[in-house]
Design an enzyme around this catalytic site. Structure first.
Site, PDB file in Angstrom:
ATOM      1  N   GLU A 193      -6.199   0.482   2.275  1.00  0.00           N
ATOM      2  CA  GLU A 193      -6.236  -1.169   2.288  1.00  0.00           C
ATOM      3  C   GLU A 193      -7.572  -1.787   2.799  1.00  0.00           C
ATOM      4  O   GLU A 193      -7.694  -2.487   3.492  1.00  0.00           O
ATOM      5  CB  GLU A 193      -5.137  -1.526   3.476  1.00  0.00           C
ATOM      6  N   GLU A 270       2.919   0.490  -0.762  1.00  0.00           N
ATOM      7  CA  GLU A 270       3.941   0.646   0.660  1.00  0.00           C
ATOM      8  C   GLU A 270       4.761  -0.614   0.529  1.00  0.00           C
ATOM      9  O   GLU A 270       4.348  -1.980   0.272  1.00  0.00           O
ATOM     10  CB  GLU A 270       3.076   0.447   1.753  1.00  0.00           C
TER      11      GLU A 270
END
Length: 788
Positions: A193, A270
């Site tokens: 991320e 995710e």
């Protein structure tokens, strides 16, 4: 010389040994899997030349005792997963610089082999940064010994060097298990991320190259970001995945991505099945129907996914992290409202997912039976404590320092730290200012408590009474989880800067301290001088309990204050009376038939010194705080003030940017929602809010503090006003559920100092729910506090 009989016996032994060796080699060859291939093809993933939709579930080996690893993998498969996604935690394997441990409970290669044994594939995410609500996001605490440390930046040579060393050690364990080598690892993720952190493409290219050079040079590489930030950098050679939460609008999430990457396979890296709990905040859950709806949308569109988490487990010991801003430490229970609960049992969400995915299996694929939990659940008998050890009677050898320093500079990674010095008599009251408390402190004068300070509330000042003579000042600080997300990740523990004594006219920087370190190692706890005398204040409590059977169980800690528990040497994690988690999970493998030992270290004060056992966790009870939370009953007076800007927000998803006519300086701002997009909706909700500086970049919200909110939901959900600036797009501020108070709704934030601002950005909620989405607004910016 050997006689004939001795030679015959030796010959027979050699033949037998060679026969066993040949059989072993044959067995090994029989177990070898033919090398395969996995790539990101044109709009689809290809496994051994055939289209493959990834149905992955995230499981963390470090949050589950090794004896249960295979059961949790089998549970994921029974739910409909074909792949297991795992983080690799750098700080779990290199707790001391240069000393790596991949053995026993840390044998991640064995975990991956179990994935393959059960006919599944693996996505490996080795970091170095992983987030995961894990201490410092997986980065080792000893990095913080470097005073000018910078992480996730190529400008820090020490950080980059240690990352490279770590990655090579990780590759020694796991590179042989890439699918091209006959293992189950189909993809390896580069960093994690990164778009939420920065845009340094060169840094990400170095991380990618480090992976390849370390040995991950065959598997398909992966990167994951959000739909709002995936364009901040490019990374050739890595397929892109997007992360988002339950109930998201799938078409909206992928719309821009598909425009930029028209030939890329689509994957949700995710898909958040639930959310993590934070101390003092409401227990997090995610609605099953909303979650399943978006999962079905992905399946109908042939979009691959990874469920984060499929099973959360428990963050044992000191490993739970924290978020900031605002500082919010994570509970030890990592149940996550996941499909498989903390104890490894299926939930309603599990069955809903299994029932959905049975309709999307590949040719020849059959869902296996749900495996039985290898551990039954038991209730242990009540435990009474008679052995105690007062902290102040068991001080370790003191260290001396002129300037106050955090625990890392005393070679302490986790635990508590006591700062002591004598302060002079004073005929009037003074203020003690601690810059800064990381994270929770008790202040004593001559052994008497005069107050507590809590970083979660931004507290750093306490008033001292008149001191008739020289007085001993003690500041006992507990370091909770290190921040695992955002720029606050450089999170040293204890007192990080200085302590000031102020009489209102002059400030004195206190020097020359004695420092006492209290680590979390079991040997330190068991080595205290226990007795049967009663104690008050911070202390250890030790007892034993007898079992005739073992199994999963839970300790009810609701009558205790704040601290840690060890059972048979195993650190179960943190407890804190404020909740929402009121229990500590004890896996059956931590227990034994016969006598068991338990040690409790309580920094605060228990109301009773016994523990009751339960056969279920308590995850959703908020306890009493030492200081009261922000009240919303006050009113805000905006009379005589002029809004810096007002307007109407369009009824579309995604970030909106609004510029002022000219840059304006201020410290306090008030965002006022005048109505919602639905004229009959009295509520307000906002996912994120940013102020834009002169340079066009978002102003750091690290020191922001909510001063006022006319309404916020903190009971039924953790949707307080500080969620406006927590850098988590899937979590929102919303007015109190069921509150029919009409608009306007307001929130006031202190940015900590005067800042020149040229505009703001606002993000509405990103799920399919439209409740509370703002239409008309006003924004006020002032140098002085608003009248409340």
């Amino acid at each position: 010389m050997l006689d004939f009989e001795e030679k015959r016996i030796m010959k027979r032994q050699i033949v037998s040994f060679l026969l066993v060796l040949l059989l072993a080699v044959g067995y090994t060859n029989a177990q070898q899997v033919t090398p395969g291939n996995f790539i990101a093809g044109n709009k689809e993933f290809m496994l051994n030349g055939k289209p493959f939709i990834i149905r992955a579930g995230e499981i963390h080996y470090s949050r589950i005792p090794k004896v249960y690893w295979e059961h949790r993998i089998k549970m994921a498969k029974a739910m409909g997963m074909n792949t297991i996604c795992i983080y690799l935690f750098w700080n779990y394997h290199e707790q001391e610089q240069g000393v790596f441990d991949f053995s026993g409970e840390k044998d991640v290669a064995e975990f991956v082999r179990l994935i393959q044994k059960n006919g599944m594939y693996c996505i490996l995410r080795p970091g170095p940064y992983v987030c995961a609500e894990w201490d410092m996001g997986g980065l080792p605490w000893w990095l913080l010994k470097k005073k000018d440390l910078k992480v996730r930046r190529r400008s820090d040579e020490f950080f980059m060097e240690r990352v490279n060393i770590y990655m090579k050690e990780a590759a020694k364990q796991l590179a042989p298990l890439q699918i091209q080598n006959g293992g189950p690892i189909i993809m390896v993720q580069v960093e994690n991320e990164y778009g939420t952190w920065g845009d340094d493409q060169k840094y990400m290219e170095i991380m990618r190259d480090n992976l390849r050079e370390a040995g991950f040079n065959k598997a398909q590489l992966l990167r994951c970001d959000w739909s709002s930030n995936f364009q901040r950098y490019r990374l050739d050679g890595a397929v892109n995945a997007l992360n988002f939460g339950a109930g998201s609008n799938i078409d909206d999430q992928f719309r821009k991505f598909k425009e930029v990457n028209p030939t890329s396979p689509l994957m949700c890296g995710e898909y958040w099945t639930g959310w993590f709990d934070q101390w003092g905040r409401a227990h997090e859950t995610r609605d099953i129907n909303s979650f399943i709806g978006s999962l079905k949308d992905m399946m109908d569109r042939n979009i691959s996914f990874s469920l984060y988490m499929v099973h959360g487990g428990t963050t044992f010991g000191q490993w739970a992290g924290a978020n900031a801003p605002a500082f919010a430490p994570t509970t030890s229970s990592y149940d996550y409202n996941a499909p498989i609960d903390e104890g490894g049992n299926p939930t309603d969400k599990f069955f809903a997912i299994r029932d959905l995915l049975k309709n999307y299996l590949q040719d020849g694929e059959v869902l296996p039976e749900i495996p039985a939990n290898p551990e039954k659940t038991i209730t242990i008998p009540a435990i009474t404590f008679k052995q105690t050890a007062n902290l102040y009677d068991n001080l370790p050898v003191a260290k001396q320092t002129e300037n106050i320093q955090p625990m890392e500079f005393f070679n302490q990674g986790w635990g508590s730290i006591l700062y002591r010095k004598q302060i002079p008599a004073c005929k009037h009251k003074q203020k003690l200012i601690i810059k800064d408390v990381h994270d929770w402190a008790i202040i004593y004068l001559d052994g008497k408590i005069i107050g507590k300070l809590d970083r979660r509330r931004g507290e750093n000042t306490i008033e001292l009474p008149i001191l008739k003579s020289k007085t001993r000042l003690d500041i006992l600080v507990e370091g909770m989880g290190r921040v695992n997300y955002g720029e606050a990740i450089i999170d040293r523990k204890g007192i990080t800067d200085k302590v000031i004594l102020s009489d209102g006219k002059t400030d004195s920087d206190l020097k020359n301290w004695s420092v006492y370190n209290f680590p979390v190692d079991y040997s330190f706890q068991s080595g205290q001088k226990y007795s049967t005398k009663k104690v008050s204040g911070p202390a250890w409590y030790k007892s034993t309990f007898k079992l005739t059977e073992t199994g999963y169980t839970y300790l009810n800690m609701s009558s205790w204050g704040k601290g840690f528990v060890w059972v048979n040497g195993h650190n179960l994690g943190r407890f804190w009376k404020i909740g929402p988690t009121q229990t500590l999970c004890v896996p059956g493998c931590f227990l034994k038939k016969g006598m068991n030992e338990i040690i409790v270290f309580d920094l605060d004060k228990p109301t009773t010194i016994n523990i009751t056992g339960l056969n279920h966790p308590i995850l959703d009870i908020i306890g009493k705080e030492d200081s009261q939370p922000r009240k919303t009953t006050k009113s805000l007076n905006l009379n005589g003030l002029n809004a810096i800007i007002s307007g109407t927000l369009p009824a579309v998803n995604g970030w909106k940017s609004i510029n002022f006519e000219e840059p304006t300086t201020g410290r306090y701002f008030c965002f006022e929602a005048l109505n919602s997009q639905d004229p009959n909706d009295p509520s307000t909700s906002v996912a994120e809010f940013e102020m834009i500086g002169e340079d066009g970049k978002s102003i750091s919200s690290l020191n922001w503090k909510v001063i006022f909110a006319d309404s916020e939901e903190t009971t039924k959900a953790a949707n307080g006003a500080d969620k406006l600036f927590d850098i988590q797009e899937s979590v929102i501020w919303q007015t109190k559920i069921g509150d029919k108070t009409n608009h306007p709704h307001q929130v006031v934030i202190d940015m900590g100092k005067d800042i020149k601002v040229k505009g703001f950005r606002i993000l509405p909620r990103s799920d399919k729910i439209t409740k509370g989405i703002v239409k008309d607004y006003r924004l006020f910016l002032e140098k002085k506090p608003f009248k409340i």
